[in-house]
Structure formats: C-alpha cells, structure tokens
Scaffold this motif. Structure first.
Motif, PDB file in Angstrom:
ATOM      1  N   LEU A   1       0.287  -6.572   0.422  1.00 58.05           N
ATOM      2  CA  LEU A   1       0.295  -5.238  -0.167  1.00 58.05           C
ATOM      3  C   LEU A   1       0.604  -5.359  -1.653  1.00 58.05           C
ATOM      4  O   LEU A   1       1.624  -5.928  -2.041  1.00 58.05           O
ATOM      5  CB  LEU A   1       1.371  -4.369   0.503  1.00 58.05           C
ATOM      6  CG  LEU A   1       1.401  -2.900   0.084  1.00 58.05           C
ATOM      7  CD1 LEU A   1       0.200  -2.149   0.664  1.00 58.05           C
ATOM      8  CD2 LEU A   1       2.698  -2.230   0.534  1.00 58.05           C
ATOM      9  N   ASP A  59       1.187  -0.631  10.520  1.00 56.47           N
ATOM     10  CA  ASP A  59       2.569  -0.424  10.086  1.00 56.47           C
ATOM     11  C   ASP A  59       2.621   0.217   8.699  1.00 56.47           C
ATOM     12  O   ASP A  59       3.388   1.150   8.456  1.00 56.47           O
ATOM     13  CB  ASP A  59       3.325  -1.759  10.058  1.00 56.47           C
ATOM     14  CG  ASP A  59       3.584  -2.313  11.450  1.00 56.47           C
ATOM     15  OD1 ASP A  59       3.693  -1.512  12.387  1.00 56.47           O
ATOM     16  OD2 ASP A  59       3.673  -3.538  11.582  1.00 56.47           O
ATOM     17  N   THR A  79       1.811  -3.374  -4.675  1.00 55.27           N
ATOM     18  CA  THR A  79       2.507  -2.099  -4.869  1.00 55.27           C
ATOM     19  C   THR A  79       2.045  -1.422  -6.157  1.00 55.27           C
ATOM     20  O   THR A  79       1.416  -2.062  -7.004  1.00 55.27           O
ATOM     21  CB  THR A  79       4.030  -2.324  -4.943  1.00 55.27           C
ATOM     22  OG1 THR A  79       4.337  -2.952  -6.189  1.00 55.27           O
ATOM     23  CG2 THR A  79       4.521  -3.172  -3.791  1.00 55.27           C
ATOM     24  N   SER A 106      -1.119   2.091  -3.574  1.00 55.66           N
ATOM     25  CA  SER A 106      -0.993   0.667  -3.285  1.00 55.66           C
ATOM     26  C   SER A 106      -2.342   0.171  -2.786  1.00 55.66           C
ATOM     27  O   SER A 106      -3.221   0.959  -2.424  1.00 55.66           O
ATOM     28  CB  SER A 106       0.067   0.430  -2.213  1.00 55.66           C
ATOM     29  OG  SER A 106       1.329   0.908  -2.625  1.00 55.66           O
ATOM     30  N   SER A 111      -2.336  -5.364  12.709  1.00 53.43           N
ATOM     31  CA  SER A 111      -1.008  -4.880  13.062  1.00 53.43           C
ATOM     32  C   SER A 111      -0.255  -4.407  11.819  1.00 53.43           C
ATOM     33  O   SER A 111       0.326  -3.314  11.809  1.00 53.43           O
ATOM     34  CB  SER A 111      -0.240  -6.006  13.762  1.00 53.43           C
ATOM     35  OG  SER A 111       1.090  -5.609  14.009  1.00 53.43           O
ATOM     36  N   ALA A 112      -0.291  -5.209  10.765  1.00 55.17           N
ATOM     37  CA  ALA A 112       0.414  -4.839   9.537  1.00 55.17           C
ATOM     38  C   ALA A 112      -0.203  -3.607   8.898  1.00 55.17           C
ATOM     39  O   ALA A 112       0.494  -2.771   8.319  1.00 55.17           O
ATOM     40  CB  ALA A 112       0.410  -6.010   8.556  1.00 55.17           C
ATOM     41  N   ASN A 164       3.689  -5.505  -7.808  1.00 52.10           N
ATOM     42  CA  ASN A 164       4.273  -6.626  -7.070  1.00 52.10           C
ATOM     43  C   ASN A 164       3.454  -6.865  -5.816  1.00 52.10           C
ATOM     44  O   ASN A 164       2.935  -5.919  -5.217  1.00 52.10           O
ATOM     45  CB  ASN A 164       5.726  -6.331  -6.676  1.00 52.10           C
ATOM     46  CG  ASN A 164       6.668  -6.450  -7.849  1.00 52.10           C
ATOM     47  OD1 ASN A 164       6.411  -7.168  -8.804  1.00 52.10           O
ATOM     48  ND2 ASN A 164       7.777  -5.737  -7.769  1.00 52.10           N
ATOM     49  N   VAL A 165       3.360  -8.103  -5.411  1.00 56.06           N
ATOM     50  CA  VAL A 165       2.655  -8.433  -4.173  1.00 56.06           C
ATOM     51  C   VAL A 165       3.668  -8.710  -3.077  1.00 56.06           C
ATOM     52  O   VAL A 165       4.562  -9.536  -3.246  1.00 56.06           O
ATOM     53  CB  VAL A 165       1.744  -9.666  -4.352  1.00 56.06           C
ATOM     54  CG1 VAL A 165       1.079 -10.029  -3.023  1.00 56.06           C
ATOM     55  CG2 VAL A 165       0.675  -9.389  -5.404  1.00 56.06           C
ATOM     56  N   LEU A 166       3.549  -7.987  -1.981  1.00 52.17           N
ATOM     57  CA  LEU A 166       4.353  -8.249  -0.780  1.00 52.17           C
ATOM     58  C   LEU A 166       3.439  -8.879   0.256  1.00 52.17           C
ATOM     59  O   LEU A 166       2.527  -8.230   0.770  1.00 52.17           O
ATOM     60  CB  LEU A 166       4.938  -6.944  -0.231  1.00 52.17           C
ATOM     61  CG  LEU A 166       5.968  -6.240  -1.107  1.00 52.17           C
ATOM     62  CD1 LEU A 166       6.306  -4.872  -0.514  1.00 52.17           C
ATOM     63  CD2 LEU A 166       7.231  -7.078  -1.246  1.00 52.17           C
ATOM     64  N   HIS A 167       3.657 -10.171   0.532  1.00 48.33           N
ATOM     65  CA  HIS A 167       2.925 -10.822   1.609  1.00 48.33           C
ATOM     66  C   HIS A 167       3.613 -10.452   2.912  1.00 48.33           C
ATOM     67  O   HIS A 167       4.817 -10.660   3.062  1.00 48.33           O
ATOM     68  CB  HIS A 167       2.935 -12.335   1.401  1.00 48.33           C
ATOM     69  CG  HIS A 167       2.239 -12.754   0.137  1.00 48.33           C
ATOM     70  ND1 HIS A 167       2.905 -12.917  -1.049  1.00 48.33           N
ATOM     71  CD2 HIS A 167       0.934 -12.988  -0.116  1.00 48.33           C
ATOM     72  CE1 HIS A 167       2.028 -13.265  -1.993  1.00 48.33           C
ATOM     73  NE2 HIS A 167       0.828 -13.314  -1.464  1.00 48.33           N
ATOM     74  N   LEU A 168       2.859  -9.874   3.838  1.00 50.01           N
ATOM     75  CA  LEU A 168       3.422  -9.318   5.071  1.00 50.01           C
ATOM     76  C   LEU A 168       3.102 -10.259   6.223  1.00 50.01           C
ATOM     77  O   LEU A 168       1.944 -10.371   6.626  1.00 50.01           O
ATOM     78  CB  LEU A 168       2.820  -7.940   5.344  1.00 50.01           C
ATOM     79  CG  LEU A 168       2.908  -6.941   4.179  1.00 50.01           C
ATOM     80  CD1 LEU A 168       2.039  -5.734   4.449  1.00 50.01           C
ATOM     81  CD2 LEU A 168       4.341  -6.518   3.948  1.00 50.01           C
ATOM     82  N   ASN A 169       4.125 -10.927   6.749  1.00 49.01           N
ATOM     83  CA  ASN A 169       3.888 -11.929   7.786  1.00 49.01           C
ATOM     84  C   ASN A 169       2.812 -12.897   7.267  1.00 49.01           C
ATOM     85  O   ASN A 169       2.690 -13.097   6.063  1.00 49.01           O
ATOM     86  CB  ASN A 169       3.522 -11.262   9.119  1.00 49.01           C
ATOM     87  CG  ASN A 169       4.688 -10.413   9.643  1.00 49.01           C
ATOM     88  OD1 ASN A 169       5.852 -10.683   9.337  1.00 49.01           O
ATOM     89  ND2 ASN A 169       4.392  -9.386  10.415  1.00 49.01           N
ATOM     90  N   ASN A 219       1.526   3.836   8.733  1.00 48.95           N
ATOM     91  CA  ASN A 219       2.595   4.662   9.303  1.00 48.95           C
ATOM     92  C   ASN A 219       3.742   4.857   8.316  1.00 48.95           C
ATOM     93  O   ASN A 219       4.352   5.926   8.258  1.00 48.95           O
ATOM     94  CB  ASN A 219       3.148   4.024  10.587  1.00 48.95           C
ATOM     95  CG  ASN A 219       2.202   4.184  11.761  1.00 48.95           C
ATOM     96  OD1 ASN A 219       1.380   5.097  11.774  1.00 48.95           O
ATOM     97  ND2 ASN A 219       2.318   3.304  12.734  1.00 48.95           N
ATOM     98  N   LEU A 220       4.054   3.807   7.558  1.00 50.24           N
ATOM     99  CA  LEU A 220       5.215   3.852   6.670  1.00 50.24           C
ATOM    100  C   LEU A 220       4.949   4.642   5.395  1.00 50.24           C
ATOM    101  O   LEU A 220       5.802   5.407   4.947  1.00 50.24           O
ATOM    102  CB  LEU A 220       5.647   2.428   6.292  1.00 50.24           C
ATOM    103  CG  LEU A 220       6.345   1.619   7.384  1.00 50.24           C
ATOM    104  CD1 LEU A 220       6.441   0.157   6.971  1.00 50.24           C
ATOM    105  CD2 LEU A 220       7.740   2.178   7.660  1.00 50.24           C
ATOM    106  N   ILE A 221       3.785   4.437   4.781  1.00 49.57           N
ATOM    107  CA  ILE A 221       3.588   5.052   3.459  1.00 49.57           C
ATOM    108  C   ILE A 221       2.478   6.093   3.437  1.00 49.57           C
ATOM    109  O   ILE A 221       2.339   6.791   2.441  1.00 49.57           O
ATOM    110  CB  ILE A 221       3.381   3.977   2.354  1.00 49.57           C
ATOM    111  CG1 ILE A 221       2.027   3.275   2.471  1.00 49.57           C
ATOM    112  CG2 ILE A 221       4.499   2.953   2.377  1.00 49.57           C
ATOM    113  CD1 ILE A 221       1.786   2.279   1.332  1.00 49.57           C
TER     114      ILE A 221
END
Lengths: 77, 77
Positions: free
Chosen positions: A56, A20, A58, A4, A16-17, A62-67, A23-25
């Motif tokens: 992010l 996260d 993926t 990603s 911050s993101a 796909n685009v994930l806008h985080l906050n 940590n997650l991936i």
C-alpha cells in the motif's frame, strides 16, 4: 482524505489483504492496481519503493508491504 | 467501525507504520499496543498470529504484517 494506491498481483495473499484494506479505509480512498495485468505500472510501483506485493502506497508516499505474496521480480518474470 | 489493534515494539519501522495507520484509519479506530513495554500482551499477539512487528490485527481478525521491524522472538529476547 487523499488516495492511497494498493498494488497487487492477484495472489491469494493479495486478495485477502485487498479485502482488509478496503474494509479498513474504504474503497473510495484507495486505487487498486493489479501490476500482473497492468504491466506498464510495474515501473511506477518500483519507483515508489514497492519491493513485493501486496503493498500500500500511502497518501504521504510511504510504502507498507502487507504480509508477503510475491516479489516484484516474480511479477516481472 | 470495529477496532483494530496495532502491535509494535517501538522500533523506527514501527513508529513510521504507526503514523501511517493512524492517518489512514484514524486514531479512534485502532488500539496501539507496545509489546516491548506491555509484555503481558506478547502471548496475546502470538495467539492471534503476529509473527513480527509492526502488525495490524483487523476487526475481522486477519493479521497484516507491515514491513518488518522485529520478530516476535526478538521482542521476547
């Protein structure tokens, strides 16, 4: 797992993101791109659909806008 | 890895983000909660800071709002 791409601009929400997501991936699964510093990659981010940072992209594109930290327009200004 | 919680309300943006999150972190690492159906968990989502869905509550209790499907207020209505 394919990689990603995490686009950010150094803002507090971005940092911050970023923590996260790592940590997650896992850090080995994500490329971190600071488009405030690597300005040549702003166009690339826009082309894949990034409207704001942090975001992010993926492995399936796909685009994930985080906050919400800052718009791409703010980063370009 | 501790478990994350993915809150959603069945909207198209939610479904797309759910697939992305499962691909990224693995179905075994995330609890999927449909707050449109499990309405008793709306208050829980609000309490942890979810303002809109889809949203991911990380193991460190940060909320990542992923794109925008619907506000919590819309889900409650």
């Amino acid at each position: 797992m394919s990689t990603s791409i995490f686009y950010h601009a150094g803002c507090p929400v971005c940092v911050s993101a970023e923590h996260d997501i790592i940590n997650l991936i896992g850090a080995e699964n994500v490329e971190i791109v600071h488009i405030g510093e690597e300005r040549s990659r702003i166009a690339e981010a826009e082309a894949v659909g990034v409207k704001s940072v942090p975001a992010l992209l993926t492995p399936t594109k796909n685009v994930l806008h985080l906050n919400f930290g800052a718009s791409i327009e703010d980063v370009k200004a």
